[in-house]
Design a protein around this motif. Structure first.
Motif, PDB file in Angstrom:
ATOM      1  N   GLU A 172      16.896  71.565 -20.263  1.00 10.97           N
ATOM      2  CA  GLU A 172      16.681  71.084 -18.884  1.00 10.97           C
ATOM      3  C   GLU A 172      15.221  70.709 -18.679  1.00 10.97           C
ATOM      4  O   GLU A 172      14.907  69.697 -18.030  1.00 10.97           O
ATOM      5  N   GLU A 229      14.535  67.348 -20.423  1.00 11.75           N
ATOM      6  CA  GLU A 229      15.121  66.206 -19.709  1.00 11.75           C
ATOM      7  C   GLU A 229      14.341  65.901 -18.424  1.00 11.75           C
ATOM      8  O   GLU A 229      14.195  64.729 -18.052  1.00 11.75           O
ATOM      9  N   HIS A 283      12.586  62.366 -17.815  1.00 16.05           N
ATOM     10  CA  HIS A 283      12.851  61.527 -16.636  1.00 16.05           C
ATOM     11  C   HIS A 283      11.545  61.042 -16.015  1.00 16.05           C
ATOM     12  O   HIS A 283      11.405  59.854 -15.666  1.00 16.05           O
ATOM     13  N   TRP A 334      15.912  56.152 -23.403  1.00 18.01           N
ATOM     14  CA  TRP A 334      16.184  57.530 -23.015  1.00 18.01           C
ATOM     15  C   TRP A 334      16.238  58.500 -24.197  1.00 18.01           C
ATOM     16  O   TRP A 334      15.561  59.518 -24.215  1.00 18.01           O
ATOM     17  N   VAL A 347      13.629  61.577 -24.756  1.00 18.26           N
ATOM     18  CA  VAL A 347      14.109  62.952 -24.659  1.00 18.26           C
ATOM     19  C   VAL A 347      13.792  63.719 -25.939  1.00 18.26           C
ATOM     20  O   VAL A 347      13.360  64.878 -25.904  1.00 18.26           O
ATOM     21  N   ARG A 349      11.547  67.047 -26.221  1.00 16.68           N
ATOM     22  CA  ARG A 349      12.076  68.296 -26.783  1.00 16.68           C
ATOM     23  C   ARG A 349      11.092  68.897 -27.786  1.00 16.68           C
ATOM     24  O   ARG A 349      10.870  70.107 -27.827  1.00 16.68           O
TER      25      ARG A 349
END
Length: 603
Positions: free
Chosen positions: A482, A485, A489, A525, A529, A533
Motif C-alpha cells: 500500500e 502504491e 500514484h 504504472w 510501482v 517497491r
C-alpha cells in the motif's frame, strides 16, 4: 433615538470606559472576559436613561464617587416631536443639536447629581415616554426569561373591540413585560387592517414564521376561551400536538421574547440593552435571533453584552467593543480595526480573537475530536480552523504569517510520506508549523508502551512492550505494498500532470490531451510501482512505523487481539491515555503538547 457617546469612571469594577461615534451602529456589542465590567456598563447606562435604578455599593475603589456621561442623537422626526413637547413643557422650542448629553455623579448613599440637556429631561420623562416609545430605554438582564401567563390582553384594555379601527388602535403592549399581550395586539391590528381592506404587514404571521424556523414550533392565532371570556395563544408542535405559551421551555420563551422585542424596536424605535441574551439558548440559535435586531431604523438601537462567539463573529468589526479588564492604563474600551486578527481568508474574525486563547489550523474534520481526546483542556481554549488538506494548511500558514493577527497560532499537518529532508526543510521555513513525526496523528499511537498500558489498565489484557512491537511489525509487513502504491500514484501525477484548461482553445482538444495523460500514466504504472517497491523495501527496516498506514494497522491490531469491540474504541482509548499519562505518552505527542503550552503562556 440612539446612543452616540458614553463615558464611565469608577463604577463598580470599571475604572475608565469611553466610546464615541456609536450613533452609526444599529447594534453595538460589548464582549470580553468575565469581570471586565460589561454588565456594569449596561447597568449605569440604564440608570442614565431612566430604565432602571442602581444597586448597592456601586462606587468603585478608584475615587470617592462614580461618574457617567451619555450622549444621544435624534433624527428629524424625533426632533419635531420633542420640539412640540418642549414648547409645551419648557415654554421654548427645543434647541437643534447634533447630540444631547446627560451626566450623573453618584456619591455615597442616595447622593445623586444629575445634569445636562433639558431636552433629554423632557424626552426621558414618564409622560413623554408613555406616548413616544422612541425615547424608551429597556434593560433585559441575563436572568429574564419573558414570563408568559397566556391570558393576553391588547393595549386597548380588552381582548376584542368590534368598534375599533386601525387608526384608533393606540399601540402595542411592550414585549419585554407582556410578550403574549404584544402578540395579541399584533394579531388584533392585522384583523382590523383586513376588515378595513388596508392590507400591509401581518406582523403576527411574520413572528410565527420566524419562531417556526428557530424552534420548529408554530404560533397559532389567539382564540377565545368561552368559559372564562379570555383569549389564549396555542403552539403547534411538529408531532401535531398543541400546548399553550406557558408550556414553552425557558429557551423557547427567550427566543419568542427576543423576536417580539426586535420587531418592536423596528416599529416604534427606542434603545434596548441586552445582557447576555444567549444565556438560555443553544449556540445554534444565537445568530438566527441576532437577525431579529438587524435592519433597525435610525430611531432604534440595540446595545448587547455577550460571550457568544457566534454572535460576535456574525457582526462587522465596527459593531464590536472589546472591554478589557482594568490594568490602570487608560480606556478599557477597545475597538477592533478592519483587519482585526487574521484575514477573512483564514475563516474567523473578531469573535475568535476576543474569546479564545489561540488558533489552531488542522487538516481534517475529525482532527478536532482527536485533539480534544488528547488534550481537552488545552484544545477547549483554541479556535479550530479545519483547512481541508495539507496543502490548505500551508496556505493558511502563509496567510496568518502575513496578517496583522495578534492571536497566537499554530498550523498542524500530517507528515504523510514525505522524506525526512523535506519535513526538516518545511519545519525550518514555516516557524509556526508542527508536522507529526510520522505519517499521521494515528501513527503516534503506534507506541508499544502506550498500547501495552491501555490493554492492561482498560481490559486487563497483559502484553509486554516487546510483544506489542513484534505484533505491530507482523501486521505492518503486508501493508508495504500500500505504501509503494501510494508513493507511485504521487510520482505518476508528477511525471504526467493533468493538462490545464487555459492551455487549450476548445473542450475537445482538452479532452484529447487528458486522454493521452491517462494512457501515459497507465503505461508507466507497473514500472513506477516496481521502482517504489524497491525504495520502500530499502527504507522499511528503519522507517516502517513512519511509513505504514496507521488507520489500517489499528484495524488489523483490533482484529488480531479483539480486545475492544471496534477499532474506533481502541483509537479513542489510546488517545485518551496518551493525553493523561505522560509516562507512556509518545515523544511526538509530548512535543506537540509543549508547543500548545507555550502558545497559551504567550497570551
Amino acid at each position: 433615538m440612539r446612543l452616540s457617546r458614553l463615558s464611565v469612571s469608577n463604577f463598580r469594577g470599571v475604572r475608565e470606559f469611553a466610546i464615541t461615534d456609536a450613533s452609526s451602529l444599529p447594534i453595538a456589542v460589548l464582549t470580553g472576559s468575565n469581570g471586565a465590567g460589561k454588565s456594569s456598563i449596561l447597568e449605569i447606562l440604564a440608570f442614565v436613561g431612566r430604565a432602571s435604578g442602581l444597586g448597592k455599593n456601586v462606587i468603585g475603589p478608584y475615587g470617592s464617587h462614580a461618574e457617567v456621561e451619555a450622549s444621544f442623537t435624534l433624527n428629524d422626526r424625533e426632533f419635531e416631536i420633542l420640539d412640540m413637547e418642549c414648547r409645551d413643557k419648557l415654554g421654548r422650542p427645543a434647541e437643534k443639536k447634533g447630540e444631547y448629553s446627560r451626566r450623573a455623579i453618584i456619591g455615597e448613599g442616595k447622593n445623586r447629581q444629575i445634569s445636562g440637556s433639558e431636552e433629554l429631561e423632557v424626552a426621558f420623562s414618564p409622560e413623554f415616554r408613555a406616548s413616544h416609545p422612541f425615547s424608551v430605554m429597556t434593560l433585559i438582564d441575563s436572568t429574564q426569561i419573558f414570563q408568559l401567563k397566556n391570558s393576553p390582553r391588547i393595549s386597548l384594555g380588552a381582548p376584542f373591540n368590534p368598534q375599533a379601527t386601525v387608526k384608533s388602535h393606540s399601540g402595542w403592549n411592550h414585549p419585554a413585560v407582556d410578550t403574549e399581550g404584544y402578540l395579541a395586539s399584533l394579531d388584533y391590528e392585522s384583523m382590523l387592517a383586513n376588515r378595513e381592506g388596508a392590507g400591509g404587514e401581518d406582523a403576527f404571521a411574520g413572528i410565527s414564521e420566524q419562531f417556526r424556523k428557530v424552534t420548529g414550533r408554530i404560533l397559532l392565532r389567539p382564540s377565545s376561551k368561552r368559559t372564562t371570556g379570555s383569549s389564549y395563544i396555542s403552539v403547534a408542535l411538529p408531532n401535531g400536538h398543541h400546548h399553550g405559551l406557558e408550556g414553552l421551555s425557558s429557551g423557547q420563551r427567550v427566543a419568542l421574547g427576543l423576536l417580539c422585542l426586535g420587531h418592536y424596536l423596528k416599529t416604534t424605535g427606542g434603545i434596548v440593552l441586552l445582557d447576555e441574551p444567549e444565556a438560555h439558548l443553544h449556540a445554534s440559535l444565537h445568530v438566527p435571533l441576532l437577525n431579529a435586531f438587524r435592519d433597525l431604523t435610525s430611531s432604534s438601537q440595540a446595545v448587547m453584552v455577550t460571550h457568544s462567539r457566534e454572535i460576535v463573529a456574525a457582526l462587522p468589526p465596527r459593531c464590536i467593543i472589546e472591554v478589557h479588564r482594568d490594568s490602570g492604563k487608560g480606556n478599557q474600551a477597545h475597538r477592533p480595526s478592519a483587519p482585526y486578527g487574521v484575514s477573512a481568508a483564514v475563516g474567523h474574525g473578531a469573535a475568535d480573537d476576543m474569546l479564545m486563547d489561540f488558533q489552531l489550523v488542522v487538516e481534517g474534520k475529525y482532527d478536532e475530536d482527536d485533539l480534544l481526546s488528547l488534550f481537552p483542556d488545552e484544545i477547549s481554549h483554541a479556535r479550530i480552523v479545519k483547512a481541508g488538506n495539507s496543502h490548505e494548511v500551508m496556505g493558511h500558514h502563509r496567510s496568518l504569517a502575513a496578517s496583522l493577527n495578534r492571536l497566537p497560532w499554530l498550523c498542524l499537518r500530517d507528515r504523510d510520506l514525505m522524506p525526512k529532508e523535506e519535513t526538516q526543510r518545511l519545519s525550518s521555513e514555516y516557524s509556526n508549523l508542527h508536522i507529526w513525526p510520522r505519517r499521521a496523528i494515528e501513527s503516534m499511537l503506534l507506541h508499544p508502551p502506550l498500547i501495552s498500558s491501555v490493554f492492561l489498565t482498560t481490559v486487563g489484557y497483559k502484553i509486554l512492550e516487546g510483544e506489542v512491537e513484534e505484533l505491530l511489525r507482523e501486521l505492518a509487513d503486508p501493508l508495504m505494498g500500500e505504501v509503494a502504491e501510494t508513493l507511485a500514484h504521487a510520482e505518476i501525477n508528477r511525471m504526467h500532470p493533468q493538462p490545464r484548461r487555459t492551455d487549450f482553445s476548445s473542450v475537445p482538444e482538452l479532452n484529447r490531451a487528458s486522454a493521452r495523460v491517462h494512457e501515459n500514466r497507465a503505461s508507466a504504472w507497473e514500472e513506477v510501482v516496481a521502482t517504489q517497491r524497491d525504495l520502500v523495501q530499502d527504507r522499511w527496516e528503519e522507517e516502517w512505523l513512519d511509513l505504514v498506514d496507521p488507520k489500517i494497522l489499528l484495524r488489523s491490531l483490533q482484529g488480531k487481539t479483539k480486545v475492544f469491540g471496534r477499532h474506533q474504541f481502541l483509537k479513542k482509548a489510546l488517545m485518551t491515555r496518551a493525553g493523561q499519562d505522560q509516562q507512556v505518552r509518545p515523544p511526538g505527542v509530548e512535543e506537540f503538547r509543549i508547543k500548545l503550552e507555550r502558545l497559551r503562556a504567550s497570551v
